[in-house]
Design an enzyme around this catalytic site. Structure first.
Site, short mmCIF file in Angstrom:
data_model
loop_
_atom_site.label_atom_id
_atom_site.label_comp_id
_atom_site.label_asym_id
_atom_site.label_seq_id
_atom_site.Cartn_x
_atom_site.Cartn_y
_atom_site.Cartn_z
N HIS A 237 1.12 -1.62 0.33
CA HIS A 237 -0.45 -0.19 -0.18
C HIS A 237 1.07 1.11 -0.19
CE1 HIS A 237 -2.83 3.13 1.27
NE2 HIS A 237 -3.73 2.56 0.90
N GLU B 159 -3.42 1.45 -7.83
CA GLU B 159 -3.81 2.25 -6.61
C GLU B 159 -3.27 3.24 -7.19
OE1 GLU B 159 -6.20 0.48 -2.90
OE2 GLU B 159 -4.21 1.86 -2.75
N GLY C 260 -6.67 9.25 -0.78
CA GLY C 260 -6.94 9.80 -0.04
C GLY C 260 -6.74 10.85 -0.73
N SER D 13 -9.53 6.77 -4.30
CA SER D 13 -11.20 7.83 -3.41
C SER D 13 -12.43 7.14 -4.81
CB SER D 13 -10.28 9.04 -3.93
OG SER D 13 -10.02 9.55 -3.10
P1 PGA Z 1 -9.65 6.03 -0.15
O1 PGA Z 1 -7.98 5.14 0.40
O2 PGA Z 1 -10.77 5.14 -1.07
O3 PGA Z 1 -9.46 6.55 1.29
O4 PGA Z 1 -8.99 7.42 -0.90
C1 PGA Z 1 -7.70 3.72 -0.51
C2 PGA Z 1 -6.47 2.99 -0.41
O5 PGA Z 1 -6.50 3.46 0.76
O6 PGA Z 1 -6.41 1.69 -0.94
#
Ligand code: PGA
Length: 261
Positions: A96, A168, A174, A214
């Protein structure tokens, strides 16, 4: 057909008591989707014990957010893959962006964690993503391919079916907006081709590539309209049980319309 996935990583949220409440609320909302899609939640380590009990009769699987590469030893503060498996985990999230950015993890380290996870029978959820700068310079696909190649350097084509890739984009985590469906679908397509070049056509056709960054109940359906995207991996929007149920419903609808008729 690839089974679609709705998953959430809770990050450092939702302790043991809240986990019990989350599971009690979400289970009746999502269990009807269990035949059509795969669902998981990734609680913090200290919530896993409760999560195992609380989700035991549900279609939602549980997993860890990190793991150590070694099987045991003098690694203060760490958790092994066998410990996660013993705690009832089926999955473990690796690479991550927060692990890379704040804890200095590299994809070579991630490679060792993938190996440990596979050895323990866990399904790695391997995050891959370009930075905003990579994106601006037009090298997103190259970066994703390099991350995938390095992290999976010790794997064979047969093992690809036991791995979930999570695209991602680091600039979308975020953040205030997800990648557009067009942009995400193109990355997924090119990443799948890169898997094909490395592991062959069958592995590429079978591996699941989910999108995270997001995702909300507002933008999830448009992402799932793209057949390149095999599921949604959600942070904030699924930290409430109703939020997760909304995301699972979106993925289940996509699974239904994608069914061959
Ligand atoms: P988020 O996080 O959906 O809050 O952007 C996604 C992630 O960290 O995998």
């Amino acid at each position: 057909m690839r089974k679609l996935i709705a998953g959430t990583g809770w990050k450092m949220n939702i302790g043991a008591d809240a986990t019990a409440r989350y599971a009690a609320r979400v289970t009746p909302l999502v269990d009807g989707f269990g035949d059509d899609i795969e669902m998981f939640v990734l609680p913090p380590f200290t919530s896993l014990h409760v999560a195992r009990q609380a989700f035991s009769s549900s279609a939602v699987g549980i997993g860890g957010q990190n793991v150590h590469w070694d099987s045991s030893g003098a690694w203060t503060g760490e958790i092994s893959a066998a410990m996660l498996a013993e705690a009832g985990c089926r999955y473990v999230e690796l690479a991550h962006s927060e692990r890379l950015e704040h804890f200095g993890e590299t994809y070579d380290l991630v490679r060792r964690k993938v190996n440990a996870a596979i050895d323990a029978g866990l399904t790695p959820i391997l995050c891959l993503g370009e930075t905003a700068e990579d994106r601006q310079r037009g090298r997103a696909d190259k970066v994703l391919e390099a991350q995938m190649t390095l992290a999976l350097a010790d794997q064979t084509a047969a093992q690809l079916s036991a791995i979930i890739l999570a695209y991602e984009p680091r600039w979308a985590i975020g953040a205030s907006a997800a990648a557009s469906p067009d942009y995400a679908a193109e990355r997924h397509r090119n990443l799948r081709n890169a898997v094909g070049a490395r592991f062959g056509a069958d592995a590429a056709a079978g591996v699941r590539i989910i999108y995270g960054g997001s995702v909300t109940s507002g933008n999830g359906a448009a992402l799932m309209e793209r057949i390149e995207i095999d599921g949604l991996f959600v942070g904030r929007a699924a930290w409430s049980p109703d939020g997760f149920a909304d995301i699972a419903a979106i993925v289940a609808r996509a699974a239904n319309w994608r069914k061959p008729r």
